[in-house]
Design a protein around this motif. Sequence first.
Motif, PDB file in Angstrom:
ATOM      1  N   ASP A   3       0.815  -1.218   0.000  1.00 44.02           N
ATOM      2  CA  ASP A   3       0.000   0.000   0.000  1.00 44.02           C
ATOM      3  C   ASP A   3       0.851   1.271   0.000  1.00 44.02           C
ATOM      4  OD1 ASP A   3      -2.368  -1.506   0.184  1.00 44.02           O
ATOM      5  OD2 ASP A   3      -2.205  -1.601   2.366  1.00 44.02           O
ATOM      6  N   LEU A   4       2.127   1.142   0.341  1.00 43.83           N
ATOM      7  CA  LEU A   4       2.984   2.307   0.529  1.00 43.83           C
ATOM      8  C   LEU A   4       3.606   2.761  -0.789  1.00 43.83           C
ATOM      9  CD1 LEU A   4       4.753   1.052   3.782  1.00 43.83           C
ATOM     10  CD2 LEU A   4       2.686   2.458   3.601  1.00 43.83           C
ATOM     11  N   TYR A   5       4.020   4.031  -0.806  1.00 44.13           N
ATOM     12  CA  TYR A   5       4.679   4.564  -1.995  1.00 44.13           C
ATOM     13  C   TYR A   5       6.154   4.171  -1.992  1.00 44.13           C
ATOM     14  CZ  TYR A   5       0.550   7.625  -2.095  1.00 44.13           C
ATOM     15  OH  TYR A   5      -0.732   8.106  -2.115  1.00 44.13           O
ATOM     16  N   ASP A   6       6.668   3.864  -3.166  1.00 41.00           N
ATOM     17  CA  ASP A   6       8.086   3.524  -3.316  1.00 41.00           C
ATOM     18  C   ASP A   6       8.773   4.559  -4.197  1.00 41.00           C
ATOM     19  OD1 ASP A   6       8.166   1.073  -1.840  1.00 41.00           O
ATOM     20  OD2 ASP A   6       7.115   0.104  -3.503  1.00 41.00           O
ATOM     21  N   ALA A   7      10.038   4.790  -3.918  1.00 42.17           N
ATOM     22  CA  ALA A   7      10.826   5.683  -4.768  1.00 42.17           C
ATOM     23  C   ALA A   7      11.124   4.991  -6.090  1.00 42.17           C
ATOM     24  CB  ALA A   7      12.122   6.065  -4.062  1.00 42.17           C
ATOM     25  N   VAL A   8      11.076   5.750  -7.156  1.00 41.07           N
ATOM     26  CA  VAL A   8      11.430   5.233  -8.478  1.00 41.07           C
ATOM     27  C   VAL A   8      12.951   5.261  -8.602  1.00 41.07           C
ATOM     28  CG1 VAL A   8      11.313   5.662 -10.963  1.00 41.07           C
ATOM     29  CG2 VAL A   8       9.269   5.962  -9.529  1.00 41.07           C
ATOM     30  N   PRO A   9      13.594   4.153  -8.939  1.00 45.28           N
ATOM     31  CA  PRO A   9      15.063   4.146  -9.094  1.00 45.28           C
ATOM     32  C   PRO A   9      15.503   5.120 -10.187  1.00 45.28           C
ATOM     33  CG  PRO A   9      14.190   1.908  -9.048  1.00 45.28           C
ATOM     34  CD  PRO A   9      13.008   2.821  -9.168  1.00 45.28           C
ATOM     35  N   THR A  10      16.618   5.775  -9.933  1.00 47.11           N
ATOM     36  CA  THR A  10      17.128   6.764 -10.889  1.00 47.11           C
ATOM     37  C   THR A  10      18.621   6.555 -11.120  1.00 47.11           C
ATOM     38  OG1 THR A  10      17.635   8.382  -9.142  1.00 47.11           O
ATOM     39  CG2 THR A  10      15.435   8.484 -10.128  1.00 47.11           C
ATOM     40  N   PHE A  11      19.117   7.197 -12.147  1.00 49.28           N
ATOM     41  CA  PHE A  11      20.561   7.327 -12.340  1.00 49.28           C
ATOM     42  C   PHE A  11      20.882   8.807 -12.512  1.00 49.28           C
ATOM     43  CE2 PHE A  11      18.699   6.663 -16.527  1.00 49.28           C
ATOM     44  CZ  PHE A  11      19.348   7.575 -17.348  1.00 49.28           C
ATOM     45  N   LYS A  12      22.148   9.147 -12.354  1.00 47.72           N
ATOM     46  CA  LYS A  12      22.551  10.550 -12.310  1.00 47.72           C
ATOM     47  C   LYS A  12      23.244  10.954 -13.615  1.00 47.72           C
ATOM     48  CE  LYS A  12      23.253  10.205  -7.303  1.00 47.72           C
ATOM     49  NZ  LYS A  12      21.963  10.784  -6.945  1.00 47.72           N
ATOM     50  N   VAL A  13      22.909  12.168 -14.039  1.00 49.90           N
ATOM     51  CA  VAL A  13      23.533  12.758 -15.217  1.00 49.90           C
ATOM     52  C   VAL A  13      24.114  14.111 -14.813  1.00 49.90           C
ATOM     53  CG1 VAL A  13      23.158  13.702 -17.532  1.00 49.90           C
ATOM     54  CG2 VAL A  13      21.973  11.603 -16.827  1.00 49.90           C
ATOM     55  N   GLU A  14      25.392  14.322 -15.070  1.00 50.75           N
ATOM     56  CA  GLU A  14      26.038  15.586 -14.717  1.00 50.75           C
ATOM     57  C   GLU A  14      25.897  16.585 -15.864  1.00 50.75           C
ATOM     58  OE1 GLU A  14      30.067  14.983 -13.518  1.00 50.75           O
ATOM     59  OE2 GLU A  14      29.517  13.875 -11.697  1.00 50.75           O
ATOM     60  N   VAL A  15      25.596  17.820 -15.480  1.00 49.86           N
ATOM     61  CA  VAL A  15      25.457  18.912 -16.444  1.00 49.86           C
ATOM     62  C   VAL A  15      26.304  20.079 -15.962  1.00 49.86           C
ATOM     63  CG1 VAL A  15      23.864  20.609 -17.426  1.00 49.86           C
ATOM     64  CG2 VAL A  15      23.130  18.237 -17.139  1.00 49.86           C
ATOM     65  N   ASN A  16      27.211  20.566 -16.794  1.00 50.80           N
ATOM     66  CA  ASN A  16      28.050  21.711 -16.404  1.00 50.80           C
ATOM     67  C   ASN A  16      28.006  22.834 -17.448  1.00 50.80           C
ATOM     68  OD1 ASN A  16      29.529  20.613 -18.466  1.00 50.80           O
ATOM     69  ND2 ASN A  16      31.315  20.089 -17.215  1.00 50.80           N
ATOM     70  N   GLU A  22      18.693  13.914 -11.761  1.00 49.45           N
ATOM     71  CA  GLU A  22      18.177  12.567 -11.529  1.00 49.45           C
ATOM     72  C   GLU A  22      17.277  12.171 -12.705  1.00 49.45           C
ATOM     73  OE1 GLU A  22      18.668  10.539  -8.871  1.00 49.45           O
ATOM     74  OE2 GLU A  22      19.798  11.908  -7.565  1.00 49.45           O
ATOM     75  N   ILE A  23      17.589  11.037 -13.307  1.00 52.65           N
ATOM     76  CA  ILE A  23      16.806  10.512 -14.417  1.00 52.65           C
ATOM     77  C   ILE A  23      16.245   9.149 -14.016  1.00 52.65           C
ATOM     78  CG2 ILE A  23      16.816   9.807 -16.842  1.00 52.65           C
ATOM     79  CD1 ILE A  23      17.386  12.765 -16.508  1.00 52.65           C
ATOM     80  N   PRO A  24      14.936   8.954 -14.138  1.00 54.42           N
ATOM     81  CA  PRO A  24      14.370   7.642 -13.738  1.00 54.42           C
ATOM     82  C   PRO A  24      14.804   6.526 -14.670  1.00 54.42           C
ATOM     83  CG  PRO A  24      12.709   9.016 -14.792  1.00 54.42           C
ATOM     84  CD  PRO A  24      13.913   9.890 -14.586  1.00 54.42           C
ATOM     85  N   ASN A  25      15.012   5.367 -14.085  1.00 50.78           N
ATOM     86  CA  ASN A  25      15.337   4.194 -14.894  1.00 50.78           C
ATOM     87  C   ASN A  25      14.208   3.889 -15.883  1.00 50.78           C
ATOM     88  OD1 ASN A  25      17.608   4.032 -13.334  1.00 50.78           O
ATOM     89  ND2 ASN A  25      17.036   2.136 -12.285  1.00 50.78           N
ATOM     90  N   LYS A  26      14.559   3.294 -16.974  1.00 49.09           N
ATOM     91  CA  LYS A  26      13.556   2.958 -17.981  1.00 49.09           C
ATOM     92  C   LYS A  26      12.567   1.926 -17.437  1.00 49.09           C
ATOM     93  CE  LYS A  26      16.175   3.973 -22.185  1.00 49.09           C
ATOM     94  NZ  LYS A  26      16.671   3.440 -23.495  1.00 49.09           N
ATOM     95  N   GLY A  27      11.349   2.055 -17.907  1.00 55.41           N
ATOM     96  CA  GLY A  27      10.328   1.069 -17.554  1.00 55.41           C
ATOM     97  C   GLY A  27       9.414   1.474 -16.419  1.00 55.41           C
ATOM     98  N   TYR A  28       9.708   2.602 -15.759  1.00 56.37           N
ATOM     99  CA  TYR A  28       8.890   3.016 -14.630  1.00 56.37           C
ATOM    100  C   TYR A  28       7.797   4.006 -15.029  1.00 56.37           C
ATOM    101  CZ  TYR A  28      11.687   0.472 -11.306  1.00 56.37           C
ATOM    102  OH  TYR A  28      12.292  -0.550 -10.607  1.00 56.37           O
ATOM    103  N   TYR A  29       7.918   4.614 -16.170  1.00 59.32           N
ATOM    104  CA  TYR A  29       6.894   5.517 -16.692  1.00 59.32           C
ATOM    105  C   TYR A  29       6.581   5.111 -18.119  1.00 59.32           C
ATOM    106  CZ  TYR A  29       8.228   8.493 -12.748  1.00 59.32           C
ATOM    107  OH  TYR A  29       8.486   8.978 -11.488  1.00 59.32           O
ATOM    108  N   ARG A  30       5.372   5.399 -18.531  1.00 52.78           N
ATOM    109  CA  ARG A  30       5.039   5.144 -19.928  1.00 52.78           C
ATOM    110  C   ARG A  30       5.856   6.081 -20.798  1.00 52.78           C
ATOM    111  NH1 ARG A  30       1.115   8.616 -22.153  1.00 52.78           N
ATOM    112  NH2 ARG A  30       0.315  10.181 -20.702  1.00 52.78           N
ATOM    113  N   GLN A  31       6.251   5.599 -21.932  1.00 52.67           N
ATOM    114  CA  GLN A  31       7.119   6.400 -22.810  1.00 52.67           C
ATOM    115  C   GLN A  31       6.339   7.581 -23.374  1.00 52.67           C
ATOM    116  OE1 GLN A  31       9.301   4.017 -25.583  1.00 52.67           O
ATOM    117  NE2 GLN A  31      10.048   5.753 -26.775  1.00 52.67           N
ATOM    118  N   SER A  32       6.968   8.756 -23.332  1.00 51.61           N
ATOM    119  CA  SER A  32       6.324   9.958 -23.825  1.00 51.61           C
ATOM    120  C   SER A  32       6.154   9.901 -25.333  1.00 51.61           C
ATOM    121  CB  SER A  32       7.133  11.199 -23.436  1.00 51.61           C
ATOM    122  OG  SER A  32       7.182  11.322 -22.040  1.00 51.61           O
TER     123      SER A  32
END
Length: 316
Positions: free
Chosen positions: A249-262, A305-315
């Motif tokens: 019943d609880l909410y879970d965090a969506v796994p992400t990976f990190k992208v650096e922007v400078n 933070e970018i969510p891992n693929k498969g957790y959201y429907r593709q835009s």
Amino acid sequence: MRHLKNILAAIGFLFVIGSLIYAVQDAPTQNEMVLKEHNEKINSNKGYQISAIEIPEDLNFADEAVPLDDPEILERVDREFLVNTYWQSNALLLMKRANKYFPIIEPILAKNGIPDDFKYLAVAESALTNVVSPAGATGFWQIMKATGREYGLEVNANVDERYHIEKSTQVACDYLNKWKKRFGTWTLTAAAYNAGPGGIQKYMNIQKVDDYYDLLLGQETGRYVFRIMAIKEIISNPGKYGFDVEKDDLYDAVPTFKVEVNKPVTDWADFASLYEINYKILKRHNPWLREPHLNNASGKKYVIEIPNKGYYRQSK
């Protein structure tokens, strides 16, 4: 004689009609029968009952005991337990969100020597949402603009790191450690987080006491620590307070990976599309990005933070 029989027959007929009318009037209506069945169901349902709350004898905040032998303190504690237990929809939402965000907050508190109970302070401040108060306090930890900048956060129209959960939690830790040295107890430190150190010191000077439980405070700060303790107890022991909550019943965090922007980013929507997500999803995971672009003339390094693929429907 025949006349008398007719009179008696008429009287008998009227008696029968009257009895039928009385019986119909006295019979329960359909609504009354439904209500009766409903009340019987409620009375037979032992799973939910409105009752007084039993206050834990070892109630504490950050291992600092609450003086429950003081009847005034006990009444204030009881109020917060009643309000937060029987505001069921809110309590259930807090439990769901806690499962998502506490794993982020807890290690930062531990690393900085802040008692774990302070994660419930964030719950009391914002309900674990990125709200903005009428005074301008922002994010999970309700940090004011000047305080955020004082503790090293970038706060402007383009980037506002008060919305960054990890960085704002670190600022909260730095703030709490600073004022714990001044006030001596975690309880007073928590009150100072709400009312401001100057406000708490003013009350202490006027009233000549140095214990939160001895201070006469404004309503918000006077309820503050008691509310945190009630939230802590209910979230930690949901079944004890009538909540039937399963792990699923609880909410879970969506796994992400990190992208650096400078470098500057001219359009976050275009940037998001590179990772097969949309602007909304990008902002959901990076709420500290406040505009549709990133200025970054200085070449500062930002971590997205970018969510891992498969957790959201593709835009589309």
